[in-house]
Design a protein around this motif. Structure first.
Motif, PDB file in Angstrom:
ATOM      1  N   GLU A  57       0.834  -1.192   0.000  1.00 31.66           N
ATOM      2  CA  GLU A  57       0.000   0.000   0.000  1.00 31.66           C
ATOM      3  C   GLU A  57       0.873   1.249   0.000  1.00 31.66           C
ATOM      4  O   GLU A  57       1.902   1.291   0.691  1.00 31.66           O
ATOM      5  N   CYS A  58       0.445   2.265  -0.722  1.00 34.31           N
ATOM      6  CA  CYS A  58       1.199   3.517  -0.799  1.00 34.31           C
ATOM      7  C   CYS A  58       1.401   4.140   0.580  1.00 34.31           C
ATOM      8  O   CYS A  58       2.439   4.747   0.833  1.00 34.31           O
ATOM      9  N   ARG A  59       0.448   3.965   1.473  1.00 33.08           N
ATOM     10  CA  ARG A  59       0.565   4.573   2.804  1.00 33.08           C
ATOM     11  C   ARG A  59       1.770   4.039   3.571  1.00 33.08           C
ATOM     12  O   ARG A  59       2.221   4.649   4.529  1.00 33.08           O
ATOM     13  N   ASN A  60       2.316   2.916   3.123  1.00 34.95           N
ATOM     14  CA  ASN A  60       3.471   2.318   3.796  1.00 34.95           C
ATOM     15  C   ASN A  60       4.800   2.616   3.098  1.00 34.95           C
ATOM     16  O   ASN A  60       5.789   1.925   3.320  1.00 34.95           O
ATOM     17  N   ILE A  61       4.811   3.646   2.246  1.00 30.21           N
ATOM     18  CA  ILE A  61       6.084   4.114   1.692  1.00 30.21           C
ATOM     19  C   ILE A  61       6.865   4.736   2.848  1.00 30.21           C
ATOM     20  O   ILE A  61       6.353   5.602   3.563  1.00 30.21           O
ATOM     21  N   VAL A  62       8.102   4.290   3.035  1.00 33.01           N
ATOM     22  CA  VAL A  62       8.930   4.832   4.110  1.00 33.01           C
ATOM     23  C   VAL A  62      10.110   5.648   3.570  1.00 33.01           C
ATOM     24  O   VAL A  62      10.742   6.393   4.308  1.00 33.01           O
ATOM     25  N   ARG A  63      10.400   5.497   2.288  1.00 37.22           N
ATOM     26  CA  ARG A  63      11.479   6.254   1.666  1.00 37.22           C
ATOM     27  C   ARG A  63      11.065   6.600   0.250  1.00 37.22           C
ATOM     28  O   ARG A  63      10.579   5.741  -0.494  1.00 37.22           O
ATOM     29  N   LEU A  64      11.230   7.882  -0.109  1.00 37.79           N
ATOM     30  CA  LEU A  64      10.901   8.345  -1.460  1.00 37.79           C
ATOM     31  C   LEU A  64      12.040   9.233  -1.943  1.00 37.79           C
ATOM     32  O   LEU A  64      12.348  10.249  -1.317  1.00 37.79           O
ATOM     33  N   THR A  65      12.664   8.816  -3.030  1.00 37.48           N
ATOM     34  CA  THR A  65      13.710   9.627  -3.642  1.00 37.48           C
ATOM     35  C   THR A  65      13.146  10.193  -4.934  1.00 37.48           C
ATOM     36  O   THR A  65      12.584   9.454  -5.750  1.00 37.48           O
ATOM     37  N   ILE A  66      13.283  11.496  -5.086  1.00 34.91           N
ATOM     38  CA  ILE A  66      12.756  12.195  -6.256  1.00 34.91           C
ATOM     39  C   ILE A  66      13.935  12.714  -7.066  1.00 34.91           C
ATOM     40  O   ILE A  66      14.778  13.453  -6.544  1.00 34.91           O
ATOM     41  N   TYR A  67      13.986  12.317  -8.316  1.00 39.61           N
ATOM     42  CA  TYR A  67      15.001  12.809  -9.234  1.00 39.61           C
ATOM     43  C   TYR A  67      14.303  13.717 -10.246  1.00 39.61           C
ATOM     44  O   TYR A  67      13.271  13.339 -10.796  1.00 39.61           O
ATOM     45  N   THR A  68      14.873  14.879 -10.497  1.00 35.49           N
ATOM     46  CA  THR A  68      14.311  15.774 -11.497  1.00 35.49           C
ATOM     47  C   THR A  68      15.434  16.411 -12.299  1.00 35.49           C
ATOM     48  O   THR A  68      16.535  16.614 -11.776  1.00 35.49           O
ATOM     49  N   THR A  69      15.145  16.707 -13.534  1.00 33.96           N
ATOM     50  CA  THR A  69      16.137  17.374 -14.374  1.00 33.96           C
ATOM     51  C   THR A  69      16.096  18.885 -14.195  1.00 33.96           C
ATOM     52  O   THR A  69      16.959  19.587 -14.705  1.00 33.96           O
ATOM     53  N   SER A  70      15.095  19.378 -13.443  1.00 41.57           N
ATOM     54  CA  SER A  70      14.989  20.825 -13.232  1.00 41.57           C
ATOM     55  C   SER A  70      14.163  21.139 -11.982  1.00 41.57           C
ATOM     56  O   SER A  70      12.961  20.911 -11.966  1.00 41.57           O
ATOM     57  N   HIS A  71      14.836  21.670 -10.964  1.00 44.25           N
ATOM     58  CA  HIS A  71      14.092  22.126  -9.784  1.00 44.25           C
ATOM     59  C   HIS A  71      13.107  23.227 -10.164  1.00 44.25           C
ATOM     60  O   HIS A  71      12.003  23.288  -9.625  1.00 44.25           O
ATOM     61  N   GLU A  72      13.503  24.092 -11.080  1.00 43.71           N
ATOM     62  CA  GLU A  72      12.649  25.205 -11.483  1.00 43.71           C
ATOM     63  C   GLU A  72      11.341  24.719 -12.102  1.00 43.71           C
ATOM     64  O   GLU A  72      10.287  25.307 -11.880  1.00 43.71           O
ATOM     65  N   GLU A  73      11.388  23.654 -12.866  1.00 43.57           N
ATOM     66  CA  GLU A  73      10.166  23.089 -13.451  1.00 43.57           C
ATOM     67  C   GLU A  73       9.404  22.230 -12.443  1.00 43.57           C
ATOM     68  O   GLU A  73       8.180  22.200 -12.448  1.00 43.57           O
ATOM     69  N   PHE A  74      10.148  21.545 -11.578  1.00 40.62           N
ATOM     70  CA  PHE A  74       9.508  20.637 -10.625  1.00 40.62           C
ATOM     71  C   PHE A  74       8.782  21.388  -9.511  1.00 40.62           C
ATOM     72  O   PHE A  74       7.651  21.041  -9.161  1.00 40.62           O
ATOM     73  N   TRP A  75       9.426  22.403  -8.945  1.00 40.67           N
ATOM     74  CA  TRP A  75       8.907  23.029  -7.724  1.00 40.67           C
ATOM     75  C   TRP A  75       7.487  23.571  -7.856  1.00 40.67           C
ATOM     76  O   TRP A  75       6.675  23.377  -6.943  1.00 40.67           O
ATOM     77  N   PRO A  76       7.092  24.234  -8.941  1.00 37.67           N
ATOM     78  CA  PRO A  76       5.703  24.692  -9.052  1.00 37.67           C
ATOM     79  C   PRO A  76       4.690  23.532  -9.070  1.00 37.67           C
ATOM     80  O   PRO A  76       3.511  23.728  -8.782  1.00 37.67           O
ATOM     81  N   ASN A  77       5.146  22.330  -9.381  1.00 33.05           N
ATOM     82  CA  ASN A  77       4.284  21.150  -9.420  1.00 33.05           C
ATOM     83  C   ASN A  77       4.364  20.310  -8.153  1.00 33.05           C
ATOM     84  O   ASN A  77       3.658  19.314  -8.027  1.00 33.05           O
ATOM     85  N   PHE A  78       5.197  20.724  -7.205  1.00 37.38           N
ATOM     86  CA  PHE A  78       5.362  19.984  -5.955  1.00 37.38           C
ATOM     87  C   PHE A  78       4.038  19.797  -5.217  1.00 37.38           C
ATOM     88  O   PHE A  78       3.824  18.742  -4.615  1.00 37.38           O
ATOM     89  N   PRO A  79       3.109  20.778  -5.244  1.00 33.17           N
ATOM     90  CA  PRO A  79       1.820  20.555  -4.575  1.00 33.17           C
ATOM     91  C   PRO A  79       1.075  19.310  -5.068  1.00 33.17           C
ATOM     92  O   PRO A  79       0.316  18.707  -4.309  1.00 33.17           O
TER      93      PRO A  79
END
Length: 129
Positions: free
Chosen positions: A70-92
């Motif tokens: 189940e997704c609720r039991n994710i204990v570690r999440l690593t996020i890789y992105t090619t652009s913080h500038e593009e990713f951050w507005p979509n973080f919500p």
């Protein structure tokens, strides 16, 4: 399984993660490869960051569900992105998904030079039972 959250501070709450997760006596651990905006036919998306993030989340959910976790039991999440500038507005989008599942995970966000083909974001997870 017993899960304990370690948060010496509160500032990380606004960023939708925790400092550490202590898991005692798990019945299983699932290590999920990075999930990105790859269609069921194996084609990498050329869409914008928002669309790619939504598909990466969908793919992550599918792998976790098919493994019987189940997704609720994710204990570690690593996020890789090619652009913080593009990713951050979509973080919500990611924050809403995390809240919907009640996930309390340790997280690392990394900007990388490049992901496979045309991909812009990739989500790698560890899930426990």
């Amino acid at each position: 399984m017993e899960k304990r959250i370690i948060n010496p501070w509160q500032w990380q709450d606004q960023r939708s993660y925790v400092q550490a997760v202590d898991v005692q006596q798990p019945a299983g651990t699932l290590y999920v490869s990075g999930q990105a905006a790859v269609q069921a036919d194996g084609q990498s998306s050329t869409d914008d960051m928002k669309t790619q993030l939504l598909l990466a989340i969908q793919n992550l959910e599918q792998v976790i569900g098919e493994a019987g976790y189940e997704c609720r039991n994710i204990v570690r999440l690593t996020i890789y992105t090619t652009s913080h500038e593009e990713f951050w507005p979509n973080f919500p989008i990611l924050q809403t998904w995390i809240a919907q599942h009640g996930i309390k995970q340790a997280t690392t966000l990394l900007e990388v030079n490049r992901l496979f083909e045309t991909l812009k974001v990739e989500l790698e997870a560890t899930v426990v039972k």
